[in-house]
Write a protein that holds these residues in place. Structure first.
Motif, PDB file in Angstrom:
ATOM      1  N   GLN A 135      -9.941  55.951 -26.604  1.00  0.00           N
ATOM      2  CA  GLN A 135      -8.845  55.633 -27.662  1.00  0.00           C
ATOM      3  C   GLN A 135      -8.623  54.272 -27.726  1.00  0.00           C
ATOM      4  OE1 GLN A 135      -5.508  57.828 -26.799  1.00  0.00           O
ATOM      5  NE2 GLN A 135      -4.279  57.294 -28.431  1.00  0.00           N
ATOM      6  N   ALA A 136      -8.684  53.591 -26.824  1.00  0.00           N
ATOM      7  CA  ALA A 136      -8.279  52.159 -26.989  1.00  0.00           C
ATOM      8  C   ALA A 136      -9.568  51.217 -27.616  1.00  0.00           C
ATOM      9  CB  ALA A 136      -8.303  51.412 -25.508  1.00  0.00           C
ATOM     10  N   GLY A 137     -10.659  51.849 -27.585  1.00  0.00           N
ATOM     11  CA  GLY A 137     -11.894  51.237 -28.267  1.00  0.00           C
ATOM     12  C   GLY A 137     -11.635  51.442 -29.733  1.00  0.00           C
ATOM     13  N   GLU A 138     -11.455  52.644 -30.112  1.00  0.00           N
ATOM     14  CA  GLU A 138     -11.270  53.078 -31.384  1.00  0.00           C
ATOM     15  C   GLU A 138     -10.167  52.351 -32.060  1.00  0.00           C
ATOM     16  OE1 GLU A 138     -13.612  54.778 -33.166  1.00  0.00           O
ATOM     17  OE2 GLU A 138     -14.585  55.686 -31.655  1.00  0.00           O
ATOM     18  N   ARG A 139      -9.119  52.419 -31.419  1.00  0.00           N
ATOM     19  CA  ARG A 139      -8.134  51.442 -32.198  1.00  0.00           C
ATOM     20  C   ARG A 139      -8.224  49.706 -32.194  1.00  0.00           C
ATOM     21  NH1 ARG A 139      -2.623  53.015 -32.072  1.00  0.00           N
ATOM     22  NH2 ARG A 139      -2.164  50.840 -31.417  1.00  0.00           N
ATOM     23  N   ALA A 140      -9.408  49.064 -31.085  1.00  0.00           N
ATOM     24  CA  ALA A 140      -9.298  48.049 -31.264  1.00  0.00           C
ATOM     25  C   ALA A 140     -10.352  47.682 -32.540  1.00  0.00           C
ATOM     26  CB  ALA A 140     -10.145  47.540 -30.096  1.00  0.00           C
ATOM     27  N   LEU A 141     -11.325  48.767 -32.626  1.00  0.00           N
ATOM     28  CA  LEU A 141     -12.401  48.620 -33.735  1.00  0.00           C
ATOM     29  C   LEU A 141     -11.575  48.808 -35.051  1.00  0.00           C
ATOM     30  CD1 LEU A 141     -15.315  48.719 -34.106  1.00  0.00           C
ATOM     31  CD2 LEU A 141     -15.558  50.930 -33.942  1.00  0.00           C
ATOM     32  N   ALA A 142     -10.572  49.643 -35.211  1.00  0.00           N
ATOM     33  CA  ALA A 142      -9.984  49.832 -36.344  1.00  0.00           C
ATOM     34  C   ALA A 142      -9.245  48.447 -36.875  1.00  0.00           C
ATOM     35  CB  ALA A 142      -8.878  50.911 -36.395  1.00  0.00           C
ATOM     36  N   ARG A 143      -8.679  47.813 -35.740  1.00  0.00           N
ATOM     37  CA  ARG A 143      -8.190  46.189 -36.053  1.00  0.00           C
ATOM     38  C   ARG A 143      -9.175  45.251 -36.236  1.00  0.00           C
ATOM     39  NH1 ARG A 143      -5.835  47.540 -31.161  1.00  0.00           N
ATOM     40  NH2 ARG A 143      -6.525  45.474 -30.222  1.00  0.00           N
ATOM     41  N   TYR A 144     -10.375  45.663 -36.098  1.00  0.00           N
ATOM     42  CA  TYR A 144     -11.575  44.509 -36.195  1.00  0.00           C
ATOM     43  C   TYR A 144     -11.877  43.863 -35.141  1.00  0.00           C
ATOM     44  CZ  TYR A 144     -11.815  46.171 -41.017  1.00  0.00           C
ATOM     45  OH  TYR A 144     -11.924  47.127 -42.067  1.00  0.00           O
ATOM     46  N   ALA A 145     -10.847  44.249 -34.033  1.00  0.00           N
ATOM     47  CA  ALA A 145     -11.005  43.371 -32.572  1.00  0.00           C
ATOM     48  C   ALA A 145     -12.438  43.948 -31.955  1.00  0.00           C
ATOM     49  CB  ALA A 145      -9.896  43.568 -31.855  1.00  0.00           C
ATOM     50  N   HIS A 146     -13.463  43.416 -32.599  1.00  0.00           N
ATOM     51  CA  HIS A 146     -14.833  43.893 -31.989  1.00  0.00           C
ATOM     52  C   HIS A 146     -15.157  43.485 -30.597  1.00  0.00           C
ATOM     53  CE1 HIS A 146     -15.743  43.627 -36.560  1.00  0.00           C
ATOM     54  NE2 HIS A 146     -15.448  44.842 -36.188  1.00  0.00           N
ATOM     55  N   THR A 147     -14.745  42.397 -30.260  1.00  0.00           N
ATOM     56  CA  THR A 147     -14.848  42.172 -28.836  1.00  0.00           C
ATOM     57  C   THR A 147     -14.298  42.920 -27.846  1.00  0.00           C
ATOM     58  OG1 THR A 147     -15.517  39.741 -29.258  1.00  0.00           O
ATOM     59  CG2 THR A 147     -14.724  40.219 -27.122  1.00  0.00           C
TER      60      THR A 147
END
Length: 103
Positions: A56-68
């Motif tokens: 879930q944290a990965g998906e949320r980061a991806l949605a914010r374009y926080a790729h790293t």
């Protein structure tokens, strides 16, 4: 530090208690910052509980374009899944998601 001088079992118990308390008392934290729950469950040695929060944290980061950050969270999910006897499919899912992150 006091934390590092604690026995591993004691640290795991404290992380388990923290994760349970956050889930019960602060459900808004679960939605806003699943990486916090992933961390506590992982440090508690509860990898099955840590995995979905890391995903879930990965998906949320991806949605914010926080790729790293997304790559880090998906790696944490894969690492948690690798600790489980039945986690090969979950590990593969996390690695595929990590590979799909741009950059």
């Amino acid at each position: 530090t006091a934390y590092s001088s604690m026995l591993r079992g004691r640290r795991q118990m404290l992380h388990r208690l923290a994760a349970k308390a956050i889930e019960r008392i602060r459900p808004d934290t679960v939605e806003r910052t699943p990486e916090v729950l992933s961390h506590h469950w992982r440090e508690a040695g509860e990898f099955a509980a840590a995995y979905p929060y890391a995903m879930q944290a990965g998906e949320r980061a991806l949605a914010r374009y926080a790729h790293t950050e997304a790559r880090v969270r998906f790696t944490e999910a894969a690492d948690a899944a690798a600790e489980l006897d039945y986690g090969i499919r979950m590990e593969a899912e996390a690695l595929v998601r990590r590979a799909s992150v741009p950059g």
